[in-house]
Write a protein that holds these residues in place. Structure first.
Motif, PDB file in Angstrom:
ATOM      1  N   PRO A 123      16.770   6.838  56.864  1.00 56.36           N
ATOM      2  CA  PRO A 123      16.985   6.637  58.306  1.00 56.36           C
ATOM      3  C   PRO A 123      18.048   5.602  58.642  1.00 56.36           C
ATOM      4  N   SER A 124      18.442   4.761  57.675  1.00 49.87           N
ATOM      5  CA  SER A 124      19.439   3.730  57.958  1.00 49.87           C
ATOM      6  C   SER A 124      20.852   4.306  58.059  1.00 49.87           C
ATOM      7  N   GLN A 125      21.063   5.512  57.536  1.00 48.34           N
ATOM      8  CA  GLN A 125      22.382   6.145  57.606  1.00 48.34           C
ATOM      9  C   GLN A 125      22.348   7.326  58.565  1.00 48.34           C
ATOM     10  N   ARG A 126      23.501   7.640  59.169  1.00 42.71           N
ATOM     11  CA  ARG A 126      23.602   8.751  60.106  1.00 42.71           C
ATOM     12  C   ARG A 126      24.620   9.790  59.653  1.00 42.71           C
ATOM     13  N   PHE A 127      25.232   9.575  58.494  1.00 46.60           N
ATOM     14  CA  PHE A 127      26.306  10.457  58.041  1.00 46.60           C
ATOM     15  C   PHE A 127      25.773  11.800  57.544  1.00 46.60           C
ATOM     16  N   LEU A 128      24.832  11.778  56.618  1.00 46.97           N
ATOM     17  CA  LEU A 128      24.265  13.002  56.049  1.00 46.97           C
ATOM     18  C   LEU A 128      22.994  13.366  56.800  1.00 46.97           C
ATOM     19  N   ARG A 129      23.002  14.527  57.408  1.00 42.71           N
ATOM     20  CA  ARG A 129      21.828  14.970  58.155  1.00 42.71           C
ATOM     21  C   ARG A 129      20.876  15.764  57.272  1.00 42.71           C
ATOM     22  N   SER A 130      21.403  16.731  56.557  1.00 41.66           N
ATOM     23  CA  SER A 130      20.552  17.539  55.696  1.00 41.66           C
ATOM     24  C   SER A 130      21.379  18.147  54.578  1.00 41.66           C
ATOM     25  N   PHE A 175      23.648  31.936  44.455  1.00 41.14           N
ATOM     26  CA  PHE A 175      23.388  30.513  44.689  1.00 41.14           C
ATOM     27  C   PHE A 175      24.060  30.110  45.995  1.00 41.14           C
ATOM     28  N   THR A 176      23.347  29.378  46.825  1.00 41.18           N
ATOM     29  CA  THR A 176      23.911  28.887  48.082  1.00 41.18           C
ATOM     30  C   THR A 176      23.650  27.400  48.224  1.00 41.18           C
ATOM     31  N   ALA A 177      24.558  26.717  48.895  1.00 43.18           N
ATOM     32  CA  ALA A 177      24.405  25.295  49.189  1.00 43.18           C
ATOM     33  C   ALA A 177      24.927  25.036  50.597  1.00 43.18           C
ATOM     34  N   GLN A 178      24.272  24.131  51.279  1.00 42.57           N
ATOM     35  CA  GLN A 178      24.636  23.814  52.663  1.00 42.57           C
ATOM     36  C   GLN A 178      24.529  22.315  52.873  1.00 42.57           C
ATOM     37  N   CYS A 179      25.558  21.736  53.495  1.00 39.64           N
ATOM     38  CA  CYS A 179      25.580  20.297  53.773  1.00 39.64           C
ATOM     39  C   CYS A 179      25.948  20.093  55.230  1.00 39.64           C
ATOM     40  N   ASP A 180      25.100  19.382  55.977  1.00 39.70           N
ATOM     41  CA  ASP A 180      25.331  19.100  57.394  1.00 39.70           C
ATOM     42  C   ASP A 180      25.647  17.624  57.561  1.00 39.70           C
ATOM     43  N   LEU A 181      26.839  17.337  58.110  1.00 40.44           N
ATOM     44  CA  LEU A 181      27.326  15.966  58.225  1.00 40.44           C
ATOM     45  C   LEU A 181      27.575  15.602  59.683  1.00 40.44           C
ATOM     46  N   ASN A 182      27.349  14.331  60.003  1.00 40.19           N
ATOM     47  CA  ASN A 182      27.675  13.776  61.316  1.00 40.19           C
ATOM     48  C   ASN A 182      28.808  12.777  61.115  1.00 40.19           C
ATOM     49  N   LEU A 183      30.056  13.215  61.416  1.00 39.74           N
ATOM     50  CA  LEU A 183      31.223  12.390  61.149  1.00 39.74           C
ATOM     51  C   LEU A 183      31.387  11.282  62.180  1.00 39.74           C
ATOM     52  N   SER A 184      30.978  11.535  63.396  1.00 41.06           N
ATOM     53  CA  SER A 184      31.018  10.528  64.456  1.00 41.06           C
ATOM     54  C   SER A 184      30.004  10.909  65.515  1.00 41.06           C
ATOM     55  N   LYS A 185      29.988  10.192  66.599  1.00 38.57           N
ATOM     56  CA  LYS A 185      28.987  10.431  67.633  1.00 38.57           C
ATOM     57  C   LYS A 185      29.066  11.846  68.175  1.00 38.57           C
ATOM     58  N   LYS A 186      30.281  12.390  68.278  1.00 37.25           N
ATOM     59  CA  LYS A 186      30.456  13.707  68.876  1.00 37.25           C
ATOM     60  C   LYS A 186      30.956  14.764  67.897  1.00 37.25           C
ATOM     61  N   LEU A 187      31.257  14.360  66.656  1.00 32.88           N
ATOM     62  CA  LEU A 187      31.883  15.268  65.707  1.00 32.88           C
ATOM     63  C   LEU A 187      30.942  15.584  64.548  1.00 32.88           C
ATOM     64  N   ASP A 188      30.669  16.872  64.328  1.00 41.21           N
ATOM     65  CA  ASP A 188      29.819  17.328  63.229  1.00 41.21           C
ATOM     66  C   ASP A 188      30.615  18.239  62.299  1.00 41.21           C
ATOM     67  N   MET A 189      30.208  18.235  61.034  1.00 36.85           N
ATOM     68  CA  MET A 189      30.802  19.143  60.054  1.00 36.85           C
ATOM     69  C   MET A 189      29.690  19.827  59.271  1.00 36.85           C
ATOM     70  N   ASN A 190      29.845  21.133  59.061  1.00 32.52           N
ATOM     71  CA  ASN A 190      28.898  21.926  58.281  1.00 32.52           C
ATOM     72  C   ASN A 190      29.668  22.654  57.188  1.00 32.52           C
TER      73      ASN A 190
END
Length: 710
Positions: free
Chosen positions: A582-589, A620-635
């Motif tokens: 919970p201390s980080q916000r970069f990696l969501r899932s 095989f599949t892999a998925q990474c959900d990232l929060n790059l900034s307050k308004k910017l997300d990357m999947n």
């Protein structure tokens, strides 16, 4: 991806109670608002038919609203909550759909490890969907629980009238699904769920509506553009009124086109496409009854390149145009122990196939018109010994064609042409089902049988039983086991298609399947994992095969294989990093999944298969959900797959399918709650690959878009 909605008030509304273990869920088919709900309570209240992550809430925050929607689980005829589910169901939620770098439902399904998606064209121009080593004909595709499969052919079933933004979720049931969706679901079912309902922020306004505000309206407009001359414009408009009951209407429409990623040898377009769609859906919901309805149309034409070419016929400028019309009305009473859920539906499928584009003098265009009418009744009764479901369906399938079926006594004119439909065929399929669910504290048993009959070949009644069992071990662990059986009638194309390089058999037998499943699932706030094992035994399976020893004279022939055994397992792990760290916000899932399959099919010298004997041995599949900034997300998404089988090239040599890996990514920028922008890239590594022999797929491509909410 998972954003809580904050409220300034505390609201607790329940409108139905019963002295049953599933009482809470019995009332969730309508509006239920729960505020200041703890994570522990929420974790136990979620349903299998809704993605677990969607409703997960940060425990450090309070005063929020969670809107719980339809909780019916598709693994059985009777709607059950997650605590009673006896079969695992894979769900792609609305959030999964919004985050994925895809432009169609077809592309979206590639992300599910248990689904085999074989494309012939880009951006869903034509796609075949199958599960667990089956063919595209062996999976039932449903829209809001209504079977929309085309008895002519499954090649075009994914030409849907709905927009991605309208889809609430997609439910995937792997393995024989006759007890839930009828006998057409030989190896699985995919249910696409939409609903004419307001978005999350508008649901807050509906609470205000009951205090004097009676109407909520909204509209979304989207624009996209990208590689190969791709462009799309779309809209979704919603109007909802609320007083003692809810009345909602939703209308959507879109147009898209592309020049395609390749050209024919003559230099003409051969993978281009253009098409439009429109979809209307309505909902009435009161204390006593709920009723929903929809009507939609999809019209699309595309260059079919070498889609159906063979060594004998190497045309690379084929073309196809499809029009689909769908309509349905469904209802359910909410009071009393007996719940009746009737449905009426109509599906029209119109197809024009050109072996040589715009050259009818070289090869006559093939026209097909298929009408499907159906009525069903699914009922369930709560009593002392559990929940019992019973009902039936009658489905009429009729085809008019230029070359499929038997000669007609009276020809029917083909509108807009100087030709007539000279052939046709029809059949009536009837099914009855009975299912009982025993619901104990830890143990759930769901058993039933489907009886089916068809007028095709005077088929008599056949019975297909099934049973599923689940048991809670505690601490979030649940085990599953099941045995199910099913049947599928051959499509009209499999029975009658006899054109360049193809020779069908009108005397094909129905396919039959028996399956054993065993699995275990672990679910906690930080980690979700599951593993399942399966064994399928198929009889009289239908496939198109070719004897390559005949060289350029070889033809594809439809046949019944005697028996094929399939073995496999599927495993997945999802880490909710926002909870674990919970201390980080970069990696969501972060999620990884793997599917392995083996078939002990009999090998035949010089025989190649088009569908049934070509399957994904590894995926095989892999998925990474990232929060790059307050308004910017990357999947970021990665999939690697290795297919068994091969194909004959146009020079007559045999080529085995090669494994390949694909990377897709999406950047999204939420400027405000009313405006968002995104950029998507597909096949970032520019991998060369084929899903079907002699049909190459596009390299790297990009799409940019924006959505405005009014």
């Amino acid at each position: 991806m998972y954003k809580p909605v904050f409220m300034k008030r505390e609201v607790l509304v329940f409108r139905q109670f019963k002295r049953k273990g599933y009482s809470l869920f019995a009332c969730l088919g309508r509006e239920v608002i729960i505020s200041v709900l703890s994570v522990a309570t929420l974790s136990s209240a979620k349903a299998d038919s809704i993605s677990d992550e969607v409703w997960r809430v940060d425990s450090a925050r309070v005063q929020r609203e969670v809107w719980l929607d339809d909780v019916g689980v598709t693994g059985s005829r009777a709607p059950l909550a997650q605590s009673q589910a006896a079969r695992m169901v894979t769900v792609l939620s609305r959030e999964d759909i919004q985050a994925a770098p895809v432009q169609s439902v077809n592309d979206l399904l590639k992300l599910a490890v248990g689904i085999d998606v074989r494309q012939r064209g880009a951006i869903g121009a034509q796609t075949d969907i199958s599960v667990r080593g089956g063919t595209q004909e062996q999976v039932a595709i449903l829209l809001n629980g209504i079977n929309i499969c085309d008895p002519q052919t499954a090649h075009n079933v994914m030409e849907l009238p709905v927009e991605l933004s309208e889809i609430v979720r997609i439910e995937v049931l792997e393995g024989p699904a006759s007890r839930a969706y009828g006998t057409s679901s030989l190896l699985g079912a995919i249910n696409i769920v939409t609903r004419a309902q307001p978005r999350t922020d508008e649901k807050r306004q509906l609470v205000d509506a009951q205090q004097g505000r009676a109407l909520v309206a909204s509209a979304d407009v989207g624009l996209e553009g990208g590689s190969f001359g791709y462009g799309k414009a779309s809209f979704v408009a919603n109007v909802t009124s609320s007083s003692a009951s809810v009345f909602s209407h939703q209308l959507s429409g879109s147009y898209k086109r592309s020049d395609g990623f390749s050209r024919s040898q003559a230099g003409g377009l051969n993978t281009d496409f253009s098409g439009s769609k429109a979809f209307y859906q309505g909902l009435f919901d009161s204390d006593a009854v709920s009723c929903s309805w929809y009507a939609g149309i999809a019209d699309k034409g595309w260059g079919s390149s070498t889609f159906y070419a063979s060594p004998k016929w190497q045309a690379d400028d084929q073309y196809e145009h499809v029009t689909k019309v769908m309509a349905s009305v469904q209802g359910e009473n909410k009071r009393g122990a007996l719940h009746l859920r009737p449905a009426l539906y109509w599906n029209l499928h119109k197809d024009r196939y050109e072996g040589y584009r715009d050259k009818p003098e070289k090869m006559k265009f093939n026209y097909n018109l298929c009408n499907v009418y159906g009525a069903s009744l699914n009922s369930y009764l709560d009593w002392t010994l559990g929940r019992t479901a019973f009902g039936g369906e009658m489905r009429r399938e009729e085809l008019l064609s230029g070359n499929l079926g038997e000669p007609l006594a009276h020809n029917h004119h083909i509108g807009g042409t100087d030709r007539d439909y000279t052939r046709g065929i029809g059949r009536t399929n009837t099914s009855l089902h009975l299912e009982h669910n025993i619901l104990l504290k830890r143990l759930v048993v769901s058993a039933g049988v489907v009886a089916s009959k068809s007028t095709q070949s005077d088929m008599s009644w056949r019975f297909y039983p099934g049973i599923d069992v689940s048991y809670k071990l505690g601490n979030g662990v649940k085990i599953f086991a099941g045995y199910n059986s099913s049947m599928r009638l051959p499509s009209f194309t499999e029975m009658y298609y006899k054109l360049q390089g193809y020779a069908a058999d009108p005397h094909l037998k129905p396919e039959e399947m028996k399956a054993l499943d065993l699995g275990v699932k672990y679910d906690s706030e930080m980690l979700e994992s599951k593993v399942s094992f399966y064994h399928h035994q198929g009889s009289h399976l239908i496939d198109w095969i070719m004897d390559i020893s005949k060289g350029k004279q070889a033809e594809w022939k439809s046949v019944n294989f005697t028996r094929i055994n399939s073995y496999g397992f599927e495993a997945s792990v999802l880490l909710n990093a926002a909870k674990a760290f919970p201390s980080q916000r970069f990696l969501r899932s972060f999620k990884v999944a793997y599917n392995f399959m083996e078939q002990d099919k009999k090998e035949y010298e010089n025989i190649v298969s088009q569908y049934a004997l070509e399957y994904l041995k590894h995926k095989f599949t892999a998925q990474c959900d990232l929060n790059l900034s307050k308004k910017l997300d990357m999947n970021i998404y990665y999939r690697w797959q290795n297919r068994v089988g091969g194909y004959t090239t146009f020079d007559g040599s045999y080529e085995s399918y090669k494994p390949y890996g694909i990377v897709d990514a999406r950047l999204s920028w939420a400027q405000s709650s009313h405006c968002s922008f995104y950029a998507e890239a597909n096949n970032l590594l520019n991998t060369s690959y084929v899903d079907y022999g002699n049909v190459p797929q596009p390299g790297i491509s990009a799409v940019v878009g924006m959505r405005f909410k009014m």
